[in-house]
Scaffold this motif. Structure first.
Motif, short mmCIF file in Angstrom:
data_model
loop_
_atom_site.label_atom_id
_atom_site.label_comp_id
_atom_site.label_asym_id
_atom_site.label_seq_id
_atom_site.Cartn_x
_atom_site.Cartn_y
_atom_site.Cartn_z
N ILE A 17 -39.10 13.41 -8.08
CA ILE A 17 -38.83 13.41 -9.53
C ILE A 17 -39.98 14.09 -10.27
CG2 ILE A 17 -38.54 11.95 -11.57
CD1 ILE A 17 -36.03 12.09 -9.89
N PHE A 18 -41.21 13.82 -9.86
CA PHE A 18 -42.37 14.45 -10.49
C PHE A 18 -42.30 15.97 -10.32
CE2 PHE A 18 -46.68 16.16 -10.31
CZ PHE A 18 -47.18 15.73 -11.53
N ALA A 19 -42.02 16.43 -9.10
CA ALA A 19 -41.94 17.88 -8.85
C ALA A 19 -40.80 18.51 -9.64
CB ALA A 19 -41.76 18.13 -7.35
N THR A 20 -39.67 17.82 -9.72
CA THR A 20 -38.54 18.32 -10.50
C THR A 20 -38.90 18.43 -11.97
OG1 THR A 20 -37.00 17.29 -8.93
CG2 THR A 20 -36.11 17.92 -11.08
N PHE A 21 -39.57 17.41 -12.48
CA PHE A 21 -39.96 17.39 -13.88
C PHE A 21 -40.94 18.52 -14.20
CE2 PHE A 21 -42.50 15.45 -17.43
CZ PHE A 21 -41.51 15.54 -18.38
N VAL A 22 -41.95 18.69 -13.36
CA VAL A 22 -42.92 19.77 -13.57
C VAL A 22 -42.24 21.13 -13.48
CG1 VAL A 22 -44.98 20.89 -12.61
CG2 VAL A 22 -44.92 18.41 -12.86
N PHE A 23 -41.36 21.30 -12.49
CA PHE A 23 -40.63 22.56 -12.33
C PHE A 23 -39.81 22.87 -13.58
CE2 PHE A 23 -36.87 24.96 -10.96
CZ PHE A 23 -37.48 26.07 -10.40
N MET A 24 -39.11 21.85 -14.10
CA MET A 24 -38.31 22.04 -15.32
C MET A 24 -39.18 22.34 -16.53
SD MET A 24 -34.91 21.77 -15.17
CE MET A 24 -34.48 21.23 -16.82
N LEU A 25 -40.29 21.62 -16.67
CA LEU A 25 -41.20 21.87 -17.80
C LEU A 25 -41.68 23.32 -17.79
CD1 LEU A 25 -43.51 18.72 -17.83
CD2 LEU A 25 -42.01 19.45 -19.68
N LEU A 26 -42.16 23.76 -16.64
CA LEU A 26 -42.69 25.11 -16.54
C LEU A 26 -41.59 26.16 -16.66
CD1 LEU A 26 -45.32 24.57 -13.70
CD2 LEU A 26 -45.72 24.66 -16.17
N GLY A 27 -40.45 25.90 -16.04
CA GLY A 27 -39.35 26.86 -16.08
C GLY A 27 -38.78 27.04 -17.48
N VAL A 28 -38.48 25.94 -18.14
CA VAL A 28 -37.92 26.02 -19.50
C VAL A 28 -38.95 26.60 -20.46
CG1 VAL A 28 -36.98 24.69 -21.44
CG2 VAL A 28 -36.25 24.17 -19.11
N GLY A 29 -40.20 26.16 -20.32
CA GLY A 29 -41.27 26.69 -21.18
C GLY A 29 -41.45 28.19 -21.00
N LEU A 30 -41.46 28.65 -19.76
CA LEU A 30 -41.61 30.08 -19.49
C LEU A 30 -40.42 30.86 -20.02
CD1 LEU A 30 -43.23 32.37 -18.18
CD2 LEU A 30 -42.04 31.85 -16.03
N GLU A 31 -39.23 30.33 -19.82
CA GLU A 31 -38.03 31.02 -20.32
C GLU A 31 -38.08 31.15 -21.84
OE1 GLU A 31 -33.22 30.94 -19.83
OE2 GLU A 31 -34.30 29.05 -19.62
N LEU A 32 -38.44 30.08 -22.53
CA LEU A 32 -38.53 30.15 -23.99
C LEU A 32 -39.59 31.16 -24.43
CD1 LEU A 32 -38.20 26.36 -24.87
CD2 LEU A 32 -36.52 28.16 -25.30
N TYR A 33 -40.70 31.19 -23.73
CA TYR A 33 -41.75 32.15 -24.06
C TYR A 33 -41.27 33.58 -23.83
CZ TYR A 33 -46.07 34.79 -23.92
OH TYR A 33 -47.04 35.72 -24.15
N LEU A 34 -40.62 33.83 -22.70
CA LEU A 34 -40.15 35.18 -22.40
C LEU A 34 -39.05 35.64 -23.36
CD1 LEU A 34 -40.09 35.04 -18.50
CD2 LEU A 34 -41.73 36.24 -19.97
N LEU A 35 -38.31 34.67 -23.92
CA LEU A 35 -37.28 35.01 -24.91
C LEU A 35 -37.85 35.11 -26.32
CD1 LEU A 35 -34.39 32.68 -23.68
CD2 LEU A 35 -34.47 35.18 -23.54
N SER A 36 -39.17 35.02 -26.45
CA SER A 36 -39.85 35.03 -27.75
C SER A 36 -39.32 33.93 -28.66
CB SER A 36 -39.71 36.41 -28.41
OG SER A 36 -40.28 37.41 -27.61
N HIS A 37 -39.16 32.77 -28.11
CA HIS A 37 -38.62 31.63 -28.86
C HIS A 37 -39.74 30.93 -29.62
CE1 HIS A 37 -36.13 28.06 -29.61
NE2 HIS A 37 -35.09 28.79 -29.23
N TYR A 38 -40.53 31.72 -30.33
CA TYR A 38 -41.66 31.18 -31.09
C TYR A 38 -41.84 31.93 -32.40
CZ TYR A 38 -43.60 35.09 -28.44
OH TYR A 38 -43.79 36.32 -27.85
#
Length: 145
Positions: A17-38
């Motif tokens: 669960i910890f690995a899944t959570f970290v993977f999701m945090l980093l994946g969603v965060g990176l995707e939002l950053y790459l989409l210029s969601h800021y």
């Protein structure tokens, strides 16, 4: 009475669960950053939630107090709410665009078209899933060993 096997399985569950959570945090965060969601203040809300969750998760690894767990729950709640609000914002923007494109269309038709519009209406739901995974981790932490 718990066996050594039960404890080992619980530890494996926590790690998964910890690995899944970290993977999701980093994946969603990176995707939002790459989409210029800021570019807009409202667009920064999920990035703030993800950053806060990462920070508190790091603190939680070193100090597991009731305050830190409560803070983590609050951040997870805000993360889930940001997913609901994000879906609403995406849907509203798509609906307004569809209204301009098809001014004579019925409300239901506009709504259906809005679901598959330019902004992915259901994509912010990943923030809800993220919060649920984080909450699952908290539940596993609270299990007696």
């Amino acid at each position: 009475m718990k066996t050594q096997k039960d404890t080992f399985e619980q530890q494996q569950q926590k790690q998964l669960i910890f690995a899944t959570f970290v993977f999701m945090l980093l994946g969603v965060g990176l995707e939002l950053y790459l989409l210029s969601h800021y570019e807009d203040t409202l667009q920064r809300i999920p990035l703030f939630c993800i950053g806060s969750a990462i920070l508190v998760l790091i603190i939680l690894l070193f100090k597991r107090s009731s305050f830190v767990i409560t803070l983590f729950k609050v951040i997870l709640g805000c993360t889930a709410l940001s997913g609901i609000y994000g879906s609403f914002l995406h849907l509203r923007a798509n609906y307004e665009f569809e209204m301009e494109m098809k001014p004579n269309a019925r409300d239901w038709d506009l709504f259906i078209e809005s679901l598959s519009g330019a902004l992915p209406t259901l994509a912010p739901g990943s923030m809800i899933v993220l919060a649920l995974i984080g909450y699952s981790y908290i539940l596993l932490l609270k299990q007696k060993q």
